[in-house]
Design a protein around this motif. Structure first.
Motif, mmCIF file in Angstrom:
data_model
loop_
_atom_site.group_PDB
_atom_site.id
_atom_site.type_symbol
_atom_site.label_atom_id
_atom_site.label_comp_id
_atom_site.label_asym_id
_atom_site.label_seq_id
_atom_site.Cartn_x
_atom_site.Cartn_y
_atom_site.Cartn_z
ATOM 1 N N TYR A 1 32.131 27.161 60.163
ATOM 2 C CA TYR A 1 31.710 27.943 61.327
ATOM 3 C C TYR A 1 32.165 27.416 62.677
ATOM 4 O O TYR A 1 32.690 28.171 63.476
ATOM 5 C CB TYR A 1 30.176 28.055 61.344
ATOM 6 C CG TYR A 1 29.635 28.884 60.217
ATOM 7 C CD1 TYR A 1 29.827 30.263 60.209
ATOM 8 C CD2 TYR A 1 28.970 28.300 59.147
ATOM 9 C CE1 TYR A 1 29.352 31.033 59.156
ATOM 10 C CE2 TYR A 1 28.495 29.064 58.097
ATOM 11 C CZ TYR A 1 28.690 30.438 58.105
ATOM 12 O OH TYR A 1 28.239 31.200 57.073
ATOM 13 N N ALA A 2 31.933 26.127 62.944
ATOM 14 C CA ALA A 2 31.899 25.785 64.364
ATOM 15 C C ALA A 2 32.543 24.486 64.797
ATOM 16 O O ALA A 2 32.600 24.213 65.991
ATOM 17 C CB ALA A 2 30.444 25.800 64.826
ATOM 18 N N GLU B 1 20.873 34.857 70.635
ATOM 19 C CA GLU B 1 21.120 33.573 69.968
ATOM 20 C C GLU B 1 22.386 33.620 69.113
ATOM 21 O O GLU B 1 23.181 32.687 69.124
ATOM 22 C CB GLU B 1 19.931 33.216 69.059
ATOM 23 C CG GLU B 1 18.782 32.566 69.817
ATOM 24 C CD GLU B 1 17.509 32.569 68.999
ATOM 25 O OE1 GLU B 1 17.379 33.459 68.116
ATOM 26 O OE2 GLU B 1 16.658 31.706 69.235
ATOM 27 N N LEU B 2 22.549 34.720 68.374
ATOM 28 C CA LEU B 2 23.738 34.830 67.540
ATOM 29 C C LEU B 2 24.986 34.954 68.415
ATOM 30 O O LEU B 2 26.030 34.348 68.127
ATOM 31 C CB LEU B 2 23.628 36.023 66.577
ATOM 32 C CG LEU B 2 24.795 36.183 65.598
ATOM 33 C CD1 LEU B 2 25.029 34.924 64.770
ATOM 34 C CD2 LEU B 2 24.576 37.373 64.665
ATOM 35 N N LEU C 1 30.003 29.698 71.032
ATOM 36 C CA LEU C 1 30.223 28.254 70.891
ATOM 37 C C LEU C 1 31.277 27.982 69.807
ATOM 38 O O LEU C 1 32.211 27.197 69.997
ATOM 39 C CB LEU C 1 28.913 27.551 70.544
ATOM 40 C CG LEU C 1 28.979 26.031 70.341
ATOM 41 C CD1 LEU C 1 27.717 25.369 70.894
ATOM 42 C CD2 LEU C 1 29.166 25.648 68.879
ATOM 43 N N ALA C 2 31.124 28.657 68.671
ATOM 44 C CA ALA C 2 32.090 28.476 67.579
ATOM 45 C C ALA C 2 33.490 28.879 68.051
ATOM 46 O O ALA C 2 34.470 28.156 67.827
ATOM 47 C CB ALA C 2 31.673 29.311 66.371
ATOM 48 N N ALA D 1 25.861 31.568 69.591
ATOM 49 C CA ALA D 1 26.403 30.775 68.485
ATOM 50 C C ALA D 1 27.866 31.148 68.246
ATOM 51 O O ALA D 1 28.736 30.279 68.085
ATOM 52 C CB ALA D 1 25.580 31.007 67.223
ATOM 53 N N ILE D 2 28.137 32.440 68.251
ATOM 54 C CA ILE D 2 29.518 32.911 68.046
ATOM 55 C C ILE D 2 30.420 32.402 69.174
ATOM 56 O O ILE D 2 31.551 31.969 68.942
ATOM 57 C CB ILE D 2 29.553 34.456 67.926
ATOM 58 C CG1 ILE D 2 28.915 34.900 66.597
ATOM 59 C CG2 ILE D 2 30.975 34.987 68.054
ATOM 60 C CD1 ILE D 2 28.783 36.409 66.413
ATOM 61 N N PRO E 1 28.407 39.607 55.678
ATOM 62 C CA PRO E 1 29.382 40.086 56.674
ATOM 63 C C PRO E 1 30.115 38.900 57.298
ATOM 64 O O PRO E 1 29.557 38.187 58.117
ATOM 65 C CB PRO E 1 28.495 40.780 57.701
ATOM 66 C CG PRO E 1 27.170 40.071 57.608
ATOM 67 C CD PRO E 1 27.034 39.553 56.207
ATOM 68 N N LEU E 2 31.359 38.679 56.899
ATOM 69 C CA LEU E 2 32.056 37.444 57.279
ATOM 70 C C LEU E 2 32.653 37.514 58.682
ATOM 71 O O LEU E 2 33.856 37.455 58.861
ATOM 72 C CB LEU E 2 33.136 37.122 56.251
ATOM 73 C CG LEU E 2 32.662 36.887 54.816
ATOM 74 C CD1 LEU E 2 33.823 36.534 53.911
ATOM 75 C CD2 LEU E 2 31.615 35.777 54.765
ATOM 76 N N PHE E 3 31.762 37.606 59.679
ATOM 77 C CA PHE E 3 32.263 37.647 61.068
ATOM 78 C C PHE E 3 32.899 36.311 61.456
ATOM 79 O O PHE E 3 33.747 36.261 62.334
ATOM 80 C CB PHE E 3 31.149 38.045 62.040
ATOM 81 C CG PHE E 3 29.952 37.152 61.990
ATOM 82 C CD1 PHE E 3 29.920 35.978 62.726
ATOM 83 C CD2 PHE E 3 28.853 37.477 61.205
ATOM 84 C CE1 PHE E 3 28.823 35.139 62.674
ATOM 85 C CE2 PHE E 3 27.749 36.644 61.144
ATOM 86 C CZ PHE E 3 27.732 35.469 61.880
ATOM 87 N N SER E 4 32.509 35.219 60.778
ATOM 88 C CA SER E 4 33.136 33.927 61.105
ATOM 89 C C SER E 4 34.636 33.965 60.807
ATOM 90 O O SER E 4 35.435 33.348 61.520
ATOM 91 C CB SER E 4 32.461 32.787 60.337
ATOM 92 O OG SER E 4 32.560 33.010 58.943
#
Lengths: 431, 431
Positions: free
Chosen positions: A357-358, A77-78, A84-85, A81-82, A131-134
């Motif tokens: 995020y997205a 799921e994550l 799509l963003a 989400a990543i 953790p700022l992966f965005s």
């Protein structure tokens, strides 16, 4: 929240002021770390990692195996989400690609401008609890689109020597090929001077604490460009009666949870809205996990009631918010007059976190009123524009005499002479 | 000039090095002047003008009468030259106007980017022997095109209290309505804090000596943006046998006359060109009025012979020249590979001084290798880009779940909640 009803314009300056941060002088700490890295390279970097991050490493390089292993540790799921963003961020930043601008300014004088990717860019991603992966996506995706040759990413390891898997997944997905386990001042120092394993870069991007900020300022003095001055996150919401109070409050809190120095402002048209916002705020704050932080930030924040639309837009432009949520009926009037803001979020279904995020816009934005003069990070941030000119014999005959007059008036004879030798040459050839 | 024949790549780093400037610590001088201006405004400004410029003024404001009088003091030829230059600068910078970028990144998610003029910009024009009225055009014309609301120009008066008429003429012609007789640190301080008569600005542009540079750096720390880090002027000429040696030398000298710390580099393909350049240099230098300065700059400068085209372009990109004259037969190969340069001048009839005055490109360019990461001044420099997003109910339903997952993984619950409250609201309404 502090409530200010119908303030006079003379009070605006105080209302637009940001909380003043205690400025610690970190320069000598930064200089010490920088000097050690300049002299001892990797060895110094590894010893700072041991001292500050409590991690004993034999190399700062994140291996291919670690990157593969990270893939396994993230939920599908994550990952989705990543992805799509990333797609939306790519779509919006790819659309920003500047074209070549070319004009014949005078007969025989052709000028053009081309944007080229900065060759080597560095991205700093903080560690710690969030953790700022965005932010990896927000910086690495435009760097790739801009055509940067090398993208270097530094992020601190945990004390077990590992890096957050979501950061590694996002980096790999965004095309970053060089990831290093190094944080804080030492990361910025390594990218400023280069070490045996970490390349020197031309420009450094990314958020960080006060140590990282001080290190980036020093890097800028040493000839490495940086993205922008950093400051605490902030949000201004402009809401009339058409705004849903529960949405407004959820947005105010999403900024307030960043840190106790975050600031949120809510501008309303009528004092009748105050009560609804305050009671909604109490209800939402009560159940928020990061309640402690948000509560302190909210205590510094303001509800400001301004009656006239024109005064609202003037106040907002004077404040120059990093994030600006606009939820009013006469949206067009407000949009038309936006002069100073980082990113604008329009309507009831556009939360600020969409841009974090997205939605596709960038979340690295100017704080502390810098929106008056700085853009947020965008494709331009990873490129520089170079101008070109090609002048023919006819062209220099057309504009040469003007250059000669101006250079002579500025007392720069060699500048004048560079034209004169060419005009004389053409004259002797009968052209 | 220092001649370097076919240097190894390991020697390039030394060859691309700029002369190291003695860095004086001027910060305490700057801080003293800034503090006085912050506290005493105009009174402090006038007293510094008296101390540093030896001019006793009752006001720093340049009057309409002074501007009118300046018109009379300039020759018609110089006026016509300024007008021709202004027209070309306007044509080229107007063509750079960025359009609105708009994309629907996902169904119901519309993002766009708009550029807006910075509201208040300050232009600093040095005084001294060379009255740089050309820089007035280079900064004020794009500021006007960008839609800046206020353009403030500061320039030091002579000891008689007057300002160079060509500067006043150029300012008036370029549409500047606020000109102040104030120079040096005090000019930068006045535009940083604002005084009773001089407005505070959002961004400061313009060249200056080491005092002005130090003051601009301090202004940047205080929240006022600046154009770019300043350094001595420089030029790299890439010349093969098709380049006319007299032209090449005239260009080298036009940069060398700027100051003894200027640097010029001439890259050639074959050592057979060395002799022609050196003898031409002696001949032209002998008759140059600013011979003293140029001679010293030339002594630090280099002729570098590199055999292969690919190595030439690699070396030039590594050097990242402010001004790059390209005069070779296989021009397309070289142009295709330009990565780092401020402005590029192509062919035998394109002297660097054309770009300094009248081709239309900007002459405020990155020195000291900054072309690796900075653009020269261009229309963008006077604007900032703001992003906007408008998301519909369908849009937030499309991207909301991804935002929720990412925010949760970053442990930012209020960010997640700002989406959840909206999705829940839509669910209860059966949408």
């Amino acid at each position: 929240m502090i409530v200010s009803l119908y303030p006079k314009k003379s009070e605006w300056a105080a209302l637009t002021q940001r909380p003043v941060l205690e400025q610690q002088n970190l320069q000598s700490t930064v200089d010490g770390v920088f000097d050690a890295i300049k002299t001892n390279g990797d060895q110094a970097v590894l010893s700072f990692t041991e001292r500050f991050d409590k991690a004993q490493l034999s190399s700062s390089v994140v291996s291919d195996q670690e990157i593969k292993a990270a893939q396994q540790r993230i939920s599908d799921e994550l990952k989705a989400a990543i992805q799509l963003a990333a797609q939306n961020i790519e779509t919006f930043h790819a659309a920003q690609k500047p074209g070549r601008v070319e004009v014949e300014t005078a007969p025989g004088v052709v000028c053009w401008q081309e944007a080229k990717g900065i060759q080597k860019v560095g991205i700093y991603i903080p560690g710690g609890t969030a953790p700022l992966f965005s932010t990896v996506l927000m910086l690495a995706i435009p760097a790739t689109i801009a055509g940067c040759d090398e993208i270097v990413l530094c992020t601190p390891p945990g004390s077990d020597g590992s890096v957050n898997p979501a950061i590694l997944f996002a980096a790999q997905y965004a095309g970053v090929k060089q990831v290093y386990k190094v944080g804080g001042i030492q990361a910025i120092g390594a990218m400023t001077f280069g070490t045996e394993s970490i390349p020197k870069v031309d420009k450094i991007f990314g958020p960080g604490n006060q140590y990282v900020t001080a290190a980036k300022q020093r890097a800028a003095q040493l000839g490495v460009a940086i993205d922008m001055p950093a400051g605490p996150s902030e949000l201004l919401v402009m809401a009339d009666e058409t705004a849903v109070p529960a949405f407004v409050v959820s947005d105010l809190l999403s900024q307030a949870e960043h840190g106790i120095d975050s600031q949120v402002i809510c501008v309303i048209k009528s004092e009748s809205q105050v009560r609804a916002i305050q009671s909604e705020l109490e209800a939402q704050l009560a159940v928020l996990p990061r309640k402690e932080i948000a509560q302190k930030a909210i205590a510094n924040s303001k509800i400001i009631c301004i009656a006239e639309d024109q005064d609202c837009v003037d106040f907002i432009n004077e404040y120059a918010p990093e994030h600006y949520i606009l939820c009013v009926q006469n949206e067009d009037f407000y949009l038309d007059q936006v002069r100073n803001a980082g990113s604008v979020f329009i309507g009831n279904y556009t939360p600020e976190s969409a841009g974090d995020y997205a939605s596709g816009t960038n979340h690295t934005l100017p704080t502390n009123g810098y929106a008056k003069s700085y853009s947020g990070v965008n494709l331009d941030s990873f490129m520089k524009k170079i101008t070109f000119q090609r002048i023919t014999a006819t062209g220099i005959q057309n504009i040469g005499p003007a250059i000669e007059h101006m250079a002579a008036a500025e007392l720069l004879d060699a500048h004048k002479n560079a034209v004169t030798v060419r005009l004389d040459y053409l004259k002797t050839r009968g052209e």
